[in-house]
Design an enzyme around this catalytic site. Structure first.
Site, mmCIF file in Angstrom:
data_model
loop_
_atom_site.group_PDB
_atom_site.id
_atom_site.type_symbol
_atom_site.label_atom_id
_atom_site.label_comp_id
_atom_site.label_asym_id
_atom_site.label_seq_id
_atom_site.Cartn_x
_atom_site.Cartn_y
_atom_site.Cartn_z
ATOM 1 N N HIS A 91 2.206 -2.828 -13.286
ATOM 2 C CA HIS A 91 3.683 -2.078 -13.398
ATOM 3 C C HIS A 91 4.447 -2.811 -12.366
ATOM 4 C CE1 HIS A 91 6.405 1.233 -13.110
ATOM 5 N NE2 HIS A 91 5.845 1.553 -14.374
ATOM 6 N N HIS A 92 5.573 -2.912 -12.756
ATOM 7 C CA HIS A 92 6.920 -3.345 -12.378
ATOM 8 C C HIS A 92 7.074 -3.060 -10.977
ATOM 9 C CE1 HIS A 92 10.219 -6.174 -11.498
ATOM 10 N NE2 HIS A 92 9.838 -6.886 -12.498
ATOM 11 N N SER A 93 6.688 -1.717 -10.689
ATOM 12 C CA SER A 93 7.118 -1.056 -9.286
ATOM 13 C C SER A 93 6.302 -1.604 -8.263
ATOM 14 C CB SER A 93 6.798 0.494 -9.498
ATOM 15 O OG SER A 93 5.291 0.604 -9.634
#
Length: 263
Positions: A110-112
């Protein structure tokens, strides 16, 4: 996507991930809301086996075209939601040979958790040398770069005369200020009312709603060929890759749109 030179040893791989990658805070945390609008990170127990995924693919499709089987599987991942009850990272193992590798590992993050460069750096820092498990992988030594573009640039002498010298000194800053002002105006206008036109590379919102799936495709190039062009053109590897990509996209656009392609 990571191509492997030998079949993956899943127990060894899992043990390495548990000892290295999973010890970083973001990789052993989940996002919780607790009734609040803004989520926060909370530590959780990590079961590495939950993040090691070995999918079952159609044997006939794999045997017929293993490269296409890998591409189809990677294209299906964005449509699958991630399990928010555990840290948002997964390793997918496609343990069959393709034209480029003995096996393939797909890392889904996930980009987070980080951007592309930070994740690649973290992955390399978590790996160990096969010859000596106590050492980091040895990176190849970069050769010294030569050529006109790497030579120090000599500043042009200012023209004679006080006024001409003043204009020559101030003019680049005026151009920079003007270009910055134009960019800011276009940026603000784009936020308020301007919209990018719909093209082959930007679909309309209605089309995205009807078919939200996106496909990742790639093409491997010989680094020796790229370096040959780099040396012939006296430029950088990045220049060659950007030029090839730009030319390919242009040809695709003009072929699909029926317009004339000129370079």
């Amino acid at each position: 996507m990571i191509g492997l030179g030998s079949p993956v040893n899943l127990p060894v791989f899992s043990a390495g991930i548990a000892a290295q990658l999973a010890r970083y805070p973001r990789f052993r945390s989940i996002q919780v809301t607790d009734g609040c609008k803004s989520p926060r990170w909370a530590r959780t127990e990590v079961n590495v086996d939950d993040h090691m995924i070995v999918p079952t693919l159609d044997p006939a499709a794999v045997e017929a075209d293993p490269d296409r089987a890998v591409e189809d599987y990677v294209a299906s991942l964005p449509a699958l939601p991630m399990d928010l009850s555990r840290p948002l990272w997964e390793f997918h193992f496609l343990d069959f040979p393709t034209s480029e590798a003995v096996g393939t590992v797909v890392l889904r993050v996930h980009h987070s958790l980080g951007d592309g460069m930070s994740l690649i750096t973290l992955l390399l820092a978590s790996a160990r040398s096969a010859a000596d498990p106590t050492r980091l992988p040895a990176m190849p030594v970069q050769p010294a770069r030569t050529g006109a573009i790497y030579e120090p640039q000599h500043r042009q002498p200012l023209p004679a005369g006080a006024l001409a010298a003043f204009v020559a000194c101030v003019w680049p800053y005026l151009v920079l200020a003007w270009n910055t002002l134009v960019d800011v105006i276009f940026f603000a206008a784009t936020i308020v009312f301007l919209r990018d036109p719909n093209t082959l590379f930007r679909r309309a919102d209605s089309e995205i709603t009807l078919n939200p799936r996106r496909r990742f495709v790639h093409r491997s190039l010989s680094l020796d060929d790229v370096k040959f062009i780099k040396n012939a053109m006296n430029c950088t590897v990045n220049d060659v890759l950007v030029g090839v990509t730009s030319a390919a996209l242009s040809q695709y656009y003009f072929r699909k749109s029926g317009k004339r392609c000129t370079f």
